[in-house]
Design a protein around this motif. Structure first.
Motif: not given
Ligand code: PEP
Length: 244
Positions: A2-3, A29, A32-36, A240-241, A244
């Protein structure tokens, strides 16, 4: 893996601007944003930003800490103070501190120990200057920074930030990013044993929305440390996207 997308706001953000930026991130956000996702504001607004982000997917961190928990150290901020203000993370050994304030690997290692003792996850920055790269020493310099700055049992994050790419609009080539991240990985394993194989290694240095997806897809790139682009909500959200 996970990024992690981390924003380093540096010495930017009066209270109203910082809260407006945090509020804009929090609005997008949640869940779950799909990443940290992490932002590291100046310590003067850390508590207010943490409060504005409450309930969102965005965590907060400091940008530096002292080696001691408290004492006669005028102007400094300790790791327990960052924790008390709501931080879960802290950036340590940024090149602006290594070069601007003469921070050595040994000092960064002591700060890492202080951060961990206070319950913070450290992000240790490493990276070569342009002169060191031109003279063919980039890998040697970065390996020595890892070896000297990362204590036994380290379970944090490393950020590779070539000094010549920070705030300049220049980014390392994909080949150089892959080569440097592989070098950092092998030094982490040499220093920490098998534990070094699972740690995240971020890339930092003029990361912008354009090109972020390609950068984040490279082998051994576990996320990004973002300076300038993290001050613009739309740009930071686009990065961020891309992760993700
Ligand atoms: C940084 O200072 O950590 C950084 C990566 O800055 P920028 O993205 O502005 O180059």
């Amino acid at each position: 893996m996970r990024q992690l997308i981390a924003g380093n706001w540096k010495m930017n953000g009066l209270r109203a601007d910082a809260i407006a930026l945090a509020t804009a991130l929090a609005a997008e956000l949640h869940g779950d944003a799909g990443c940290d996702v992490l932002v590291c504001p100046p310590s003067t607004v850390l508590a207010a930003v943490t409060e504005a982000l409450a309930g969102s997917a965005v965590m907060t961190g400091g940008q530096d800490c002292h080696t001691d928990a408290s004492g006669a150290c005028t102007g400094d901020v300790s790791a327990p103070m960052l924790r008390d203000a709501g931080a879960g993370w802290v950036i340590l050994g940024h090149s602006e501190r290594r070069l601007g304030y003469g921070e050595s690997n040994a000092l960064v290692r002591e700060k890492v120990r202080a951060a961990v003792a206070a319950g913070l996850t450290p992000i240790v920055c490493v990276g070569e200057t342009e002169q060191q790269r031109l003279s063919g020493n980039a890998e040697t310099v970065v390996a020595a920074q890892i070896d000297g700055s990362v204590p036994a049992g380290f379970a944090g994050v490393v950020a590779y930030e070539p000094v010549w790419a920070i705030g300049t609009g220049r980014t390392a080539s994909e080949d150089d990013v892959v080569a440097m991240h592989r070098c950092i990985r092998s030094q982490l394993v040499e220093t920490l044993g098998e534990a070094g194989a699972g740690l995240r290694i971020l890339y930092g240095g003029s990361v912008k929305p354009a090109g972020a997806a390609a950068l984040l897809a490279l082998p051994e790139v576990g996320g990004a440390l973002v300076g300038g682009a993290s001050l613009v909500a739309a740009d930071f959200l686009a990065i961020i996207r891309a992760a993700s």
